[in-house]
Design a protein around this motif. Sequence first.
Motif, PDB file in Angstrom:
ATOM      1  N   GLN A 147       2.105   3.075   0.927  1.00 43.20           N
ATOM      2  CA  GLN A 147       2.292   1.894   0.080  1.00 43.20           C
ATOM      3  C   GLN A 147       3.499   2.041  -0.832  1.00 43.20           C
ATOM      4  O   GLN A 147       4.255   1.081  -1.047  1.00 43.20           O
ATOM      5  CB  GLN A 147       1.019   1.635  -0.733  1.00 43.20           C
ATOM      6  N   TYR A 148       3.722   3.256  -1.341  1.00 42.44           N
ATOM      7  CA  TYR A 148       4.855   3.463  -2.240  1.00 42.44           C
ATOM      8  C   TYR A 148       6.179   3.371  -1.467  1.00 42.44           C
ATOM      9  O   TYR A 148       7.126   2.730  -1.906  1.00 42.44           O
ATOM     10  CB  TYR A 148       4.746   4.812  -2.946  1.00 42.44           C
ATOM     11  N   MET A 149       6.235   4.044  -0.309  1.00 40.69           N
ATOM     12  CA  MET A 149       7.441   3.965   0.518  1.00 40.69           C
ATOM     13  C   MET A 149       7.739   2.534   0.934  1.00 40.69           C
ATOM     14  O   MET A 149       8.894   2.087   0.900  1.00 40.69           O
ATOM     15  CB  MET A 149       7.286   4.837   1.768  1.00 40.69           C
ATOM     16  N   LYS A 150       6.714   1.830   1.299  1.00 39.14           N
ATOM     17  CA  LYS A 150       6.901   0.443   1.736  1.00 39.14           C
ATOM     18  C   LYS A 150       7.419  -0.421   0.590  1.00 39.14           C
ATOM     19  O   LYS A 150       8.140  -1.395   0.809  1.00 39.14           O
ATOM     20  CB  LYS A 150       5.585  -0.119   2.267  1.00 39.14           C
ATOM     21  N   SER A 151       7.094  -0.057  -0.658  1.00 34.84           N
ATOM     22  CA  SER A 151       7.515  -0.863  -1.801  1.00 34.84           C
ATOM     23  C   SER A 151       9.014  -0.799  -2.052  1.00 34.84           C
ATOM     24  O   SER A 151       9.573  -1.686  -2.699  1.00 34.84           O
ATOM     25  CB  SER A 151       6.774  -0.412  -3.073  1.00 34.84           C
ATOM     26  N   TYR A 152       9.693   0.268  -1.528  1.00 36.28           N
ATOM     27  CA  TYR A 152      11.144   0.365  -1.765  1.00 36.28           C
ATOM     28  C   TYR A 152      11.975   0.427  -0.493  1.00 36.28           C
ATOM     29  O   TYR A 152      13.199   0.273  -0.540  1.00 36.28           O
ATOM     30  CB  TYR A 152      11.477   1.567  -2.653  1.00 36.28           C
ATOM     31  N   SER A 153      11.374   0.694   0.664  1.00 33.23           N
ATOM     32  CA  SER A 153      12.140   0.820   1.905  1.00 33.23           C
ATOM     33  C   SER A 153      12.982  -0.435   2.126  1.00 33.23           C
ATOM     34  O   SER A 153      12.450  -1.546   2.202  1.00 33.23           O
ATOM     35  CB  SER A 153      11.208   1.027   3.092  1.00 33.23           C
TER      36      SER A 153
END
Length: 740
Positions: free
Chosen positions: A650-656
């Motif tokens: 979820q965190y990676m998806k928030s900035y990718s």
Amino acid sequence: MHNQKYGIQVKKLTLTSDYKLTRMSIKTKLIQLLLPFTVISCSTKETKMTQYKWPDANAPVAEINPHKRILHGDTVIDNYYWMIDYFKKGPDSTKVVDYLKAENKYLDTMMSGSKAFREDLFKELKGRIKEKDESVPVFKNGYFYYSKTEDGKQYYKYCRKKGSMDAKEEVLADVDEMAKGHAYFSVSGFSISPDNKLMAYGVDEVSRRQYTLYIKNLETSAILKDEIPNTEGDAVWAQDNKTIFYTDKNAVTLLSEKIKKHRIGSDPKDDVVVYEEKDKSNYIGVAKSKSGKFIFIYSSATMSDEIRMIEADKPDAPFNVFQPRMKDVKYDIIPLEHKFLIVTNWNAHNFRLMEAPFNNTGKDSWKEIIPNRKDVLLSGVEEFKDYMVLAERKNGLAQLRVMDFNGHEHYIKFDEPTYTASVGANPEFNSNTFRYRYTSMTTPSSTYDYNMSTKQQILKKQQEVIGGYNKTDYITERIYATAKDGTKIPISLVYKKGLKKDGTAPLLLYAYGSYGMSMDAAFSSNALSLLNRGFVYAIAHIRGGQEMGRQWYDDGKMMKKMNTFTDFIDCGQFLIDSQFTSKGHLYAQGGSAGGLLMGAVANLAPNLWNGILAHVPFVDVVNTMLDESIPLTTNEFDEWGNPKNKDAYQYMKSYSPYENVEKKDYPNMLVTTGLHDSQVQYFEPAKWVAKLRATKTDKHLLLLKTDMDFGHGGASGRFDYLKDVALNYAFIFSLEGITK
């Protein structure tokens, strides 16, 4: 994507296999491309301002072929997943290549009006390079080693002289001759046998960092039949002059998986595996101590290390573990005559220096010499028989601390507000001369020999500035922006004297911000093409690097990665508020993990930048980190997180960047990649550009350039890469209306 341990690897001129310098994946040419500083010449040009007219042409439209990703209850449709097929050798391979070629054709059309200007820029950039040149000789085991370049030649010759620089020259490798007929050619890790009769070296002809090892008889110039493919390109000699150790790679994932032993003259198929790494999150490598007494196998993850060793005169002995790997504990070892030094973060966030006896190396026997310091990062140690030099960082600046073994110490002094000071080539253990390198944004790259007992230093070489150079014509500063959480972010910048700080000047802001890599201020030729046309050039020392200590790195990785992006945005806004530039004249540049930064800030603050240069950008973070067949993925879980974990996903998806493209206006953008890139595969930027084209609401320029012959670092020749620099500059100059 990259991992690195201690610094930038300059593979071409390595004298011995030194694993401390093998994990930084930006090669020299890419650094020169991203940091537009090598040597500054100073012919001032009149800047002609006019409106550049972009051709009226239709951009390529990528085919939509929906691919569904379902993970942690989250469904994502990826319309351009098919672009991975060239890498995976899938059914759409030809279609991928055709699309990349169409993008290249579109770029050529849109930039056609700047063709003559780019040719002039290339000549301007190339004209600052001293074509016939020679490196500072390095003395090792009875010989002086050096490289030299010749007029008009793309590569170099690697040479030596016995005992004195007045002796007869031996050309050990004529890389100009070796590279003939190759679009790309890289030579790695020259390593000389202890008896000085044989030389091992690696060759990469594709730019995927899969080196074939060769052995050359230096007495007859014959290349032996020992040809070892798919290696890291470095070999370590045992003292018997018959045995080498090398790192074997997985042909698909490109992971360094095995250390093998080879007997000269034997069939490489029969080489013995002396170590195999089972943990796919670890890099491995092999190196020899400066003293020549030990051979080490390094196994290194982002947050842990394990070292094995044998005595170099006992190549058939089993490797013994120095200290078994421990969770969240990094360590490196430096053998002296009668003990080991250990640089470690064990109970020491900014690292401390310890020692251990030869016969008892486990951590229970480690004794502290220099404790952890909250305000000083201990980066490494260069050892000598009677001295050691500590590489440290304080207040964001490098320091070199000289110590003898009787308790006396002093620092080498540097007076400029922002600079780079680093350990040079010091292969001789029995020496009281320490070689270091120094540069700043206004001081050319300089090599010094420093007498550690008398404190006298000799400038061995300062990179010559073709056309003359007066550093007083330029001003360098170190200023601090305030991040949104109150953290002070250093910025190094340079501009030409007389610049008016009224917001009218264009400014190019560069940053990296990953892997704890510190991007220090340096001097380079290419920037003069910016500075003399009124640009300010700035480096933002954002979190994710290690400029301000280990915490600086920790606060810009994993679940704190967003700090890297917001720091860069805050630096850009600060430069505007300080009237170094304005929104219509601010440009951003970054590559690889710094390309991820470019993609993130394009999503988060698209109106701040007039243009973005994104080189080999790591922009499809989630999909890449989910695919363990992609090179480097498993090595990087401690840097970015493992998306198989829901919180990390979820965190990676928030900035990718790829995941967060939205229907809104984006800045003008030039994106570059290489078809054979082994670090960030071509399909990441290709997919990103395709999605941006289909989604964004503006009419700003979006260009994608794919080098069809090269990989992560671009062209291998010392001039060819300048064509890419000229393209980058022409792009932002055209946006500024600069046509001359």
